[in-house]
Design an enzyme around this catalytic site. Structure first.
Site, PDB file in Angstrom:
ATOM      1  N   GLU A 436       5.812  -2.348  13.011  1.00 33.82           N
ATOM      2  CA  GLU A 436       4.194  -1.675  12.672  1.00 33.82           C
ATOM      3  C   GLU A 436       3.480  -2.594  12.360  1.00 33.82           C
ATOM      4  OE1 GLU A 436       5.561  -2.490   9.030  1.00 33.82           O
ATOM      5  OE2 GLU A 436       3.309  -2.032   7.423  1.00 33.82           O
ATOM      6  N   ASP A 514       7.787  -3.630   7.436  1.00 31.41           N
ATOM      7  CA  ASP A 514       8.114  -4.910   7.093  1.00 31.41           C
ATOM      8  C   ASP A 514       8.938  -4.392   6.041  1.00 31.41           C
ATOM      9  OD1 ASP A 514       5.957  -5.837   7.466  1.00 31.41           O
ATOM     10  OD2 ASP A 514       4.287  -5.071   6.497  1.00 31.41           O
ATOM     11  N   ASP A 516       9.085  -4.100   3.061  1.00 41.40           N
ATOM     12  CA  ASP A 516       8.432  -3.978   1.951  1.00 41.40           C
ATOM     13  C   ASP A 516       8.722  -1.982   1.533  1.00 41.40           C
ATOM     14  OD1 ASP A 516       6.689  -3.315   3.221  1.00 41.40           O
ATOM     15  OD2 ASP A 516       4.832  -4.433   2.006  1.00 41.40           O
ATOM     16  N   ASP A 518       5.839  -0.112   1.746  1.00 36.79           N
ATOM     17  CA  ASP A 518       4.339   0.646   2.620  1.00 36.79           C
ATOM     18  C   ASP A 518       5.600   0.445   4.094  1.00 36.79           C
ATOM     19  OD1 ASP A 518       2.319   1.313   1.528  1.00 36.79           O
ATOM     20  OD2 ASP A 518       1.355  -0.422   2.384  1.00 36.79           O
TER      21      ASP A 518
END
Ligand code: 0RA
Length: 653
Positions: A436, A514, A516, A518
């Protein structure tokens, strides 16, 4: 009963040898009988018993099946069928009940006129469940009496006992799976059991099914339970599957027919989406690979819609040929047949082979569809318009695909400029990280072992393929890059799209995002893309998700990476050693970008320490439902999906 008296004289040892030999084989190679000894195999034991109760229902003798998960993860399946026969088995000179429970393949039901659940891995018999259980108790109500027998690892603990009189009928089997066989887990999942039982309710309208979980007590003090009952059958099933998709026609089209002892039930709905979802069953068993029943269904819809469109001059202005492919977009259908003697073929025995079924299904569906189209011209118009749109889009998509593939040839190596390839050209040892963002991509590029690890950075959120038409896919830069970097292509053969994986350049494809919300959204989008356009890669086990650490706990020059809160607490405890210590620092990694190249390597990329989660498709249907749900606005189910379906594989397995 007299035969029980005879049996009670028996010494349960010597005369059970024959049965034991069969069941010993089951214990030696459980995988051959129930597929595996992981959680799937564990749940298979329940299907095995329920299937027998379902057979009673199919034979017209059972209206209620209750499944209970007990506190100790033992299971009880109770039905009100005829009850397993308890009379003397002439040849084996013991109770038929004991024979059914201890002799391999002694189903005892040789009646060819009834439908049986007997395909694939199903129908290996309750004796297998018995062999693989620490403890089994079977209770039978039949012929005005109440009988019982108990077993351990398939061996009777005593004779069949007559416990008294009874005015009921039915069978109740309680079993506790043997933990020395099911070494991975012996814990039952309410969700998995409920999904299959729900499916059985839709497939057998009018049958009462209940699932009780005694491990969980609700606020009012009762056990958690769920009732499953369908009056509408497959029509309701289709609505359930399409819950999250806007319908194109008002109501699903429902076909119920019978020819030559083959029962046919089909429900179909068109939605405004672009994906096809056909689920098929033979005698209640999911035929993953389709077969002659699905072929008959496709033949009927292609024939009838084509005919209708031609007759009404609807295709007149179209410059392109309509193909079978064009009837698939936005179609959700369930094709269920009941066949007395099903033949299964294919790699996993998930494909119906009986050739006579194609014509039967095609005629049953054709008759209903013909009447439907005549009686519902507005709905018919909506469907044909969609078919025309699909044909037009198919041509656009082919052109777009050809562009992507031609471009590869024109630009030398053809590989995307953003790809940092590895030196190895051996797909077996090569891996690609889909990362990403460009900055994390840069870190990964520095940190990797360039001999066998390639990096492809993906910018931000890739296209949501669930909501896009196919040709749009090929206009998307990130998606084009994935096709060309991976070396796979979509080809058309007889109007069917197939993924050519022969030139797959990396056998491990690792999604690295990541840790998280997102990041999980992006990995879901990427998984959706693989699910819809590169499913064979998921099926072949090529797709993984990297698990970057969440924390680093540090004291002086020493530090420990932690992936969970428990690990973080343990690390702090380890350094503090029971004392107050202010020099211990915890860093929370919010994204890959907070790690330097070395840290990324030593936590997430180095095969000797990293944790890779392998993406699996356990149940294509549930996965599909969930994938469309994931694309809604709710975050929690999306999270849960990722957690459940991306199971932890062994380190670098
Ligand atoms: C053998 C023969 C018959 C039924 C069954 C077994 C049977 C097995 C199970 C397992 C769970 N529930 C069950 N119910 C029935 C046929 C009985 C007859 O012909 O009367």
């Amino acid at each position: 009963m007299s035969d029980n008296k005879d049996l009670s004289k028996n010494n349960y040892g010597a005369d059970n040898i024959q049965a034991l030999e069969g069941l010993e084989a089951v214990r030696m190679r459980p995988g051959m009988y129930i597929g595996s000894t992981d959680t799937k195999g564990l749940h298979h034991l329940v299907w095995e018993v329920i299937d027998n109760s379902i057979d009673e229902h199919l034979a017209g003798h059972c209206s209620k099946i209750t499944t209970t998960i007990h506190k100790d993860n033992s299971i009880t399946v109770q039905d009100n069928g005829r009850g397993i026969p308890t009379g003397m088995h002439e040849k084996l000179q013991k109770s038929a009940l004991e024979v059914v429970m201890t002799v391999l393949h002694a189903g005892g039901k040789f009646d060819k006129d009834t439908y049986k659940v007997s395909g694939g891995l199903h129908g290996v018999g309750v004796s297998c469940v018995n062999a693989l259980s620490d403890y089994v108790r079977v209770e039978v109500h039949r012929d005005g009496k109440y009988f019982e027998q108990e077993y351990s690892k398939g061996i009777p603990l005593g004779p069949v006992k007559t416990l008294g009189d009874s005015d009921k009928k039915g069978t109740q089997v309680t079993f506790k799976p043997d933990p020395t066989i099911f070494t991975e887990t012996t814990e039952y999942s309410f969700t998995i059991l409920a999904a299959r039982i729900r499916e059985l309710a839709y497939l057998n309208k009018g049958l009462n099914l209940t699932l009780i979980d005694e491990r969980e007590v609700t606020e009012d003090g009762a056990f958690k339970f769920q009732d499953f009952y369908s009056t509408g059958g497959l029509k309701e099933f289709v609505k359930y599957l399409d819950e999250t998709r806007p319908p194109l026609i008002e109501e699903p089209i429902h076909v119920i027919g019978k020819e030559d002892n083959v029962e046919v039930e089909v429900a179909m709905q068109y939605n405004t989406g672009y994906q096809e979802n056909i689920f098929s069953y033979v005698n209640n068993i999911n035929t993953r690979e389709g077969g002659t029943h699905v072929a008959g269904f496709r033949r009927a819809i292609t024939r009838l819609f084509k005919q209708y469109g031609d007759d009404n001059g609807m295709f007149a202005k179209l410059k392109i040929e309509i193909s079978g492919e064009d009837f698939k977009e936005g179609l959700t259908a369930i094709v269920s047949v009941k066949v007395p003697e099903p033949q299964f073929k294919g790699q996993t025995k998930g494909e119906l082979g009986n050739s006579e079924v194609t014509g039967i299904v095609s005629r049953c569906v054709g008759d209903v569809l013909k009447a439907y189209l005549e009686e519902n011209p507005i709905m018919a118009r909506r469907i044909i318009d969609k078919v025309i749109l699909a044909a037009t889009a198919r041509h656009a998509a082919r052109k777009a695909r050809e562009m992507v593939q031609r471009k590869n040839v024109l630009t030398g190596s053809g590989l995307p400029g953003k790809l940092s390839d590895c030196s190895s050209k051996d797909p077996n040892e090569s891996e690609i990280f889909l990362v990403e963002g460009d900055s994390a991509g840069g870190t990964a590029k520095q940190g990797r072992d360039r001999n066998f690890q390639a990096i492809l950075p993906l910018r931000g959120k890739i296209l949501n393929v669930e909501k896009a038409m196919e040709y749009r896919i090929y206009e998307n830069e990130e998606i084009k890059n994935m096709f060309t970097a991976l070396g796979v292509s979509i080809e058309e053969k007889d109007g069917e799209k197939i993924l050519n994986v022969e030139k797959l350049r990396y056998h491990k494809v690792v999604i690295m995002c990541d840790a998280d919300v997102d990041g999980s959204h992006i990995s879901t989008l990427i998984m959706t893309f693989f699910f819809r356009y590169m499913k064979p890669l998921i099926e072949n086990g090529n797709i993984y998700i990297a698990a970057p650490p969440l924390y680093q706990v540090k004291k002086g020059k020493n530090f420990i990476y932690c992936w969970t809160d428990d690990e973080r607490k343990a690390a702090i405890e380890h350094y503090a050693n029971g004392k107050e210590d202010n020099s211990i620092k915890t860093q929370r990694y919010k994204g890959l970008g907070e790690m330097n190249a070395e840290q990324l390597w030593e936590t997430t990329m180095d095969p000797s320490v990293r944790i890779l989660r392998q993406v699996t498709i356990n149940d294509a249907m549930e996965a599909d439902r969930i994938f469309s749900m994931l694309m809604g606005d709710e975050v929690p189910p999306r999270r849960q999906f990722i957690e459940e379906n991306a199971k932890y594989a062994k380190i670098d397995a």
